[in-house]
Design an enzyme around this catalytic site. Structure first.
Site, PDB file in Angstrom:
ATOM      1  CE  LYS A  71       2.365  -2.584  -4.385  1.00  0.00           C
ATOM      2  NZ  LYS A  71       2.168  -2.222  -2.962  1.00  0.00           N
ATOM      3  CG  ASP A  96      -1.865  -1.201   1.197  1.00  0.00           C
ATOM      4  OD1 ASP A  96      -2.247  -1.646   0.100  1.00  0.00           O
ATOM      5  OD2 ASP A  96      -2.166  -1.715   2.289  1.00  0.00           O
ATOM      6  CD  GLN A 133       0.626  -9.032  -2.752  1.00  0.00           C
ATOM      7  OE1 GLN A 133       1.252  -9.698  -3.547  1.00  0.00           O
ATOM      8  NE2 GLN A 133      -0.620  -8.691  -2.963  1.00  0.00           N
ATOM      9  N   GLY A 159      -4.537  -4.288  -3.774  1.00  0.00           N
ATOM     10  CA  GLY A 159      -5.536  -3.241  -3.995  1.00  0.00           C
ATOM     11  C   GLY A 159      -4.788  -1.983  -4.376  1.00  0.00           C
ATOM     12  CG  HIS A 160      -2.281  -1.885  -7.002  1.00  0.00           C
ATOM     13  ND1 HIS A 160      -1.513  -2.503  -7.941  1.00  0.00           N
ATOM     14  CD2 HIS A 160      -1.914  -2.422  -5.816  1.00  0.00           C
ATOM     15  CE1 HIS A 160      -0.709  -3.374  -7.350  1.00  0.00           C
ATOM     16  NE2 HIS A 160      -0.950  -3.352  -6.056  1.00  0.00           N
TER      17      HIS A 160
HETATM   18  P1  GDP Z   1      -0.672   0.250  -3.536  1.00  0.00           P
HETATM   19  O1  GDP Z   1      -1.286  -0.997  -3.035  1.00  0.00           O
HETATM   20  O2  GDP Z   1       0.796   0.304  -3.318  1.00  0.00           O
HETATM   21  O3  GDP Z   1      -1.045   0.570  -4.966  1.00  0.00           O
HETATM   22  O4  GDP Z   1      -1.289   1.427  -2.648  1.00  0.00           O
HETATM   23  P2  GDP Z   1      -2.855   1.630  -2.289  1.00  0.00           P
HETATM   24  O5  GDP Z   1      -3.511   2.181  -3.487  1.00  0.00           O
HETATM   25  O6  GDP Z   1      -3.408   0.407  -1.667  1.00  0.00           O
HETATM   26  O7  GDP Z   1      -2.739   2.695  -1.128  1.00  0.00           O
HETATM   27  C1  GDP Z   1      -2.152   3.934  -1.316  1.00  0.00           C
HETATM   28  C2  GDP Z   1      -3.206   5.025  -1.012  1.00  0.00           C
HETATM   29  O8  GDP Z   1      -2.563   6.270  -0.900  1.00  0.00           O
HETATM   30  C3  GDP Z   1      -4.238   5.181  -2.111  1.00  0.00           C
HETATM   31  O9  GDP Z   1      -5.454   5.537  -1.523  1.00  0.00           O
HETATM   32  C4  GDP Z   1      -3.688   6.326  -2.944  1.00  0.00           C
HETATM   33  O10 GDP Z   1      -4.709   7.053  -3.621  1.00  0.00           O
HETATM   34  C5  GDP Z   1      -3.053   7.174  -1.889  1.00  0.00           C
HETATM   35  N1  GDP Z   1      -1.863   7.930  -2.307  1.00  0.00           N
HETATM   36  C6  GDP Z   1      -0.895   7.583  -3.206  1.00  0.00           C
HETATM   37  N2  GDP Z   1       0.071   8.520  -3.237  1.00  0.00           N
HETATM   38  C7  GDP Z   1      -0.300   9.484  -2.366  1.00  0.00           C
HETATM   39  C8  GDP Z   1       0.313  10.716  -1.915  1.00  0.00           C
HETATM   40  O11 GDP Z   1       1.398  11.100  -2.350  1.00  0.00           O
HETATM   41  N3  GDP Z   1      -0.364  11.427  -0.967  1.00  0.00           N
HETATM   42  C9  GDP Z   1      -1.546  11.012  -0.449  1.00  0.00           C
HETATM   43  N4  GDP Z   1      -2.121  11.763   0.483  1.00  0.00           N
HETATM   44  N5  GDP Z   1      -2.134   9.863  -0.834  1.00  0.00           N
HETATM   45  C10 GDP Z   1      -1.516   9.115  -1.770  1.00  0.00           C
HETATM   46  P1  IMO Z   2      -0.886  -4.205  -2.313  1.00  0.00           P
HETATM   47  O1  IMO Z   2      -0.481  -4.736  -3.660  1.00  0.00           O
HETATM   48  C1  IMO Z   2      -0.915  -4.703   2.026  1.00  0.00           C
HETATM   49  C2  IMO Z   2      -0.987  -8.808   3.539  1.00  0.00           C
HETATM   50  C3  IMO Z   2      -2.230  -9.249   4.263  1.00  0.00           C
HETATM   51  C4  IMO Z   2      -1.608 -10.230   5.248  1.00  0.00           C
HETATM   52  C5  IMO Z   2      -0.513 -10.879   4.424  1.00  0.00           C
HETATM   53  C6  IMO Z   2      -0.897 -12.221   3.815  1.00  0.00           C
HETATM   54  O2  IMO Z   2      -2.164  -3.464  -2.301  1.00  0.00           O
HETATM   55  O3  IMO Z   2       0.253  -3.476  -1.660  1.00  0.00           O
HETATM   56  P2  IMO Z   2      -2.460 -12.890   1.770  1.00  0.00           P
HETATM   57  O4  IMO Z   2      -3.935 -12.677   1.553  1.00  0.00           O
HETATM   58  O5  IMO Z   2      -1.589 -12.306   0.721  1.00  0.00           O
HETATM   59  O6  IMO Z   2      -2.125 -14.336   2.054  1.00  0.00           O
HETATM   60  O7  IMO Z   2      -2.152 -12.111   3.163  1.00  0.00           O
HETATM   61  O8  IMO Z   2      -0.203  -9.971   3.391  1.00  0.00           O
HETATM   62  N1  IMO Z   2      -1.230  -8.274   2.181  1.00  0.00           N
HETATM   63  C7  IMO Z   2      -1.148  -6.974   1.871  1.00  0.00           C
HETATM   64  N2  IMO Z   2      -0.948  -5.893   2.654  1.00  0.00           N
HETATM   65  N3  IMO Z   2      -1.042  -4.558   0.683  1.00  0.00           N
HETATM   66  C8  IMO Z   2      -1.212  -5.626  -0.117  1.00  0.00           C
HETATM   67  O9  IMO Z   2      -1.200  -5.543  -1.458  1.00  0.00           O
HETATM   68  C9  IMO Z   2      -1.326  -6.901   0.476  1.00  0.00           C
HETATM   69  N4  IMO Z   2      -1.528  -8.147  -0.009  1.00  0.00           N
HETATM   70  C10 IMO Z   2      -1.446  -8.969   1.035  1.00  0.00           C
HETATM   71  O10 IMO Z   2      -2.863  -8.170   4.913  1.00  0.00           O
HETATM   72  O11 IMO Z   2      -1.000  -9.509   6.296  1.00  0.00           O
HETATM   73 MG    MG Z   3      -2.835  -1.625  -1.824  1.00  0.00          MG
END
Ligand code: GDP
Ligand code: IMO
Ligand code: MG
Length: 429
Positions: free
Chosen positions: A16, A13, A223, A40-41
């Site tokens: 990416k 998270d 991840q 979850g992106h």
């Molecule tokens: P990922 O799994 O690495 O793609 O990240 P996620 O999308 O799960 O979580 C990142 C969250 O931070 C999302 O809600 C993005 O919209 C938000 N985000 C990304 N870059 C920034 C930033 O520079 N500032 C803020 N405030 N939010 C950001």
């Molecule tokens: P993105 O791509 C954050 C975590 C789960 C749990 C562990 C194992 O959005 O960064 P799993 O279901 O993969 O067997 O769970 O990994 N986990 C993540 N945490 N971002 C993710 O993906 C994750 N995908 C799995 O919360 O701790």
């Molecule tokens: Mg994510």
């Protein structure tokens, strides 16, 4: 012109999706190479927010998306996600999305086993997403998994289901969970086959041709390094290798195809699920970071645990992941804090450690060693150039570069696509 691999440098998270979406304007193809719909992106483009789990983030830019063999694909989740983004106006016809014929399928029994095991673990649970990721990868290495190509061969499917159900129903029964019936599973797979098969092909051939034609490939990791099944905080990890080397094996290309490795890190740290987190904050500051950063899991909605930036951990991710440049995200979330702490190492039972040791007992006992740095008052939110940043924020970024031993090549200052500062174009190597 090298390709670029984007990988998480913390516990996921990091942003990416935003970075891949931003870089995708410079790429021809975006490839997912590991993980599944546990990812979850989130992409924010104008007034639209896209939440992608399986689909490569480049689709939002109209770039060809490839789901490589290293991904575990829940075909029902894939179709549901395609329908969802189509309702937001994106097009995902088979010529925009190709799925590896040798990708592993996640079936309902994998999710059932994942959840039954987590329930049985009680307080020792990993906190998985419950989506069957671990059990599906187990079946892959156990050589009994159903792959996308099997959907074209009903006899193969039937025989494989016999073996799979023998294995899984035994486990499910032992855990006191409901078992699965073969005919219903076979019927539902045969029903879905004509919807999935138009997307399926040997993607390695297409990628090989693209490479020879000099097309730019962007590999989208899911991840992160500290959730890597080898290098992460085992057993509190996911079940795939998340480091950049996997971009090659998970898509069917050689290691030289991976190109520039861009690690993504938040300007602080979060984690979803259980496991060690030395710089975690249980106080008001931790709560504030979560609130300002909207730190709720995209997939499960769980609140993310928050803490200070752990430079020792990211330095380890840089080394094991081969990270050549860092994209630092969510700098804006730190705006207005008087002082910031950066974790530079750990003490465990009185001894100092530069990095987290592998043993779980030692990881759980690790206490952070902090360095304090002044915060900044002015807003960084939406900044698009260094000149827009307060001097103290630049100092913080520079200190992180030194500690993690990698240059910051991108900075992100809001969820919005264009609120990004490029220091160096990763596609220029
Ligand atoms: P990922 O799994 O690495 O793609 O990240 P996620 O999308 O799960 O979580 C990142 C969250 O931070 C999302 O809600 C993005 O919209 C938000 N985000 C990304 N870059 C920034 C930033 O520079 N500032 C803020 N405030 N939010 C950001
Ligand atoms: P993105 O791509 C954050 C975590 C789960 C749990 C562990 C194992 O959005 O960064 P799993 O279901 O993969 O067997 O769970 O990994 N986990 C993540 N945490 N971002 C993710 O993906 C994750 N995908 C799995 O919360 O701790
Ligand atoms: Mg994510």
């Amino acid at each position: 012109m090298p390709n670029v691999a984007v990988i998480g440098a913390q516990w996921g998270d990091e942003g990416k999706g935003k970075v891949v979406d931003w870089l995708a304007s410079r790429a021809d193809i975006v490839v997912r190479f590991q993980g599944g719909h546990n990812a979850g992106h989130t992409l924010v483009v104008g007034n639209q927010t896209y939440k992608l789990s399986l689909l490569p983030s480049g689709l939002v830019r109209g770039k060809l998306g490839i789901i490589g063999n290293g991904v575990v694909v829940d075909p029902w989740a894939l179709l549901a996600e395609i329908a969802r983004v189509q309702s937001q106006g994106l097009r995902v016809p088979p010529d925009m999305l190709r799925v590896a014929d040798n990708a592993i399928l996640i079936l309902p029994l994998h999710g059932a086993l994942d959840r039954a095991r987590e329930a049985a673990r009680g307080d020792a649970r990993i906190g998985t997403t419950g989506r069957g990721i671990g059990p599906a990868y187990e079946d892959k290495v156990g050589r009994r998994a159903i792959r996308a190509c099997d959907l074209a061969e009903p006899e193969t499917l039937s025989a494989k289901l016999d073996e799979l159900l023998l294995h899984h129903n035994t486990l499910l029964r032992g855990l006191g969970a409901e078992t699965f019936e073969k005919q219903a599973l076979l019927d539902s797979l045969l029903e879905i086959a004509p919807k999935i098969l138009p997307y399926v092909e040997p993607v390695w051939e297409r990628l090989d041709a693209a490479r020879r034609d000099g097309r730019r490939i962007l590999f989208e990791g899911a991840q992160a390094a500290m959730l890597d099944v080898d290098h992460g905080t085992y057993p509190f990890v996911t079940s795939s290798n998340t480091v950049a080397a996997t971009a090659a094996s998970g898509s069917g290309m050689g290691p030289s195809a991976v190109g520039f490795v861009l690690g993504i890190a938040k300007a602080y740290t979060t984690r979803v699920g259980s496991g060690p987190f030395p710089s975690e904050l249980h106080d008001e500051t931790g709560r504030q970071l979560g609130e300002r950063g909207h730190e709720f899991g995209t997939v499960t909605g769980r609140p993310r645990r928050c803490g200070w930036f752990d430079a020792a951990m990211v330095r380890q991710a840089v080394k094991v992941g081969g990270i050549q440049g860092l994209a630092l995200t969510k700098l804006d979330v730190l705006d207005g804090l008087d002082q910031l702490q950066i974790c530079t190492g750990y003490t465990i039972a009185g001894a100092r450690f530069a990095h987290l040791p592998a043993a779980p007992g030692a990881q759980a006992a690790a206490l952070p060693i902090y360095e304090t740095i002044d915060g900044w008052r002015d807003s960084t939110r939406g900044a698009r150039s260094w000149a827009d940043l307060p001097a103290q924020a630049i100092k913080y970024v520079r200190r992180i570069e030194e500690l993690v031993e990698a240059p910051v090549t991108l900075l992100s200052t809001s969820p919005e696509r264009d609120d990004t500062i490029m220091v160096r174009d990763p596609f220029q190597g």
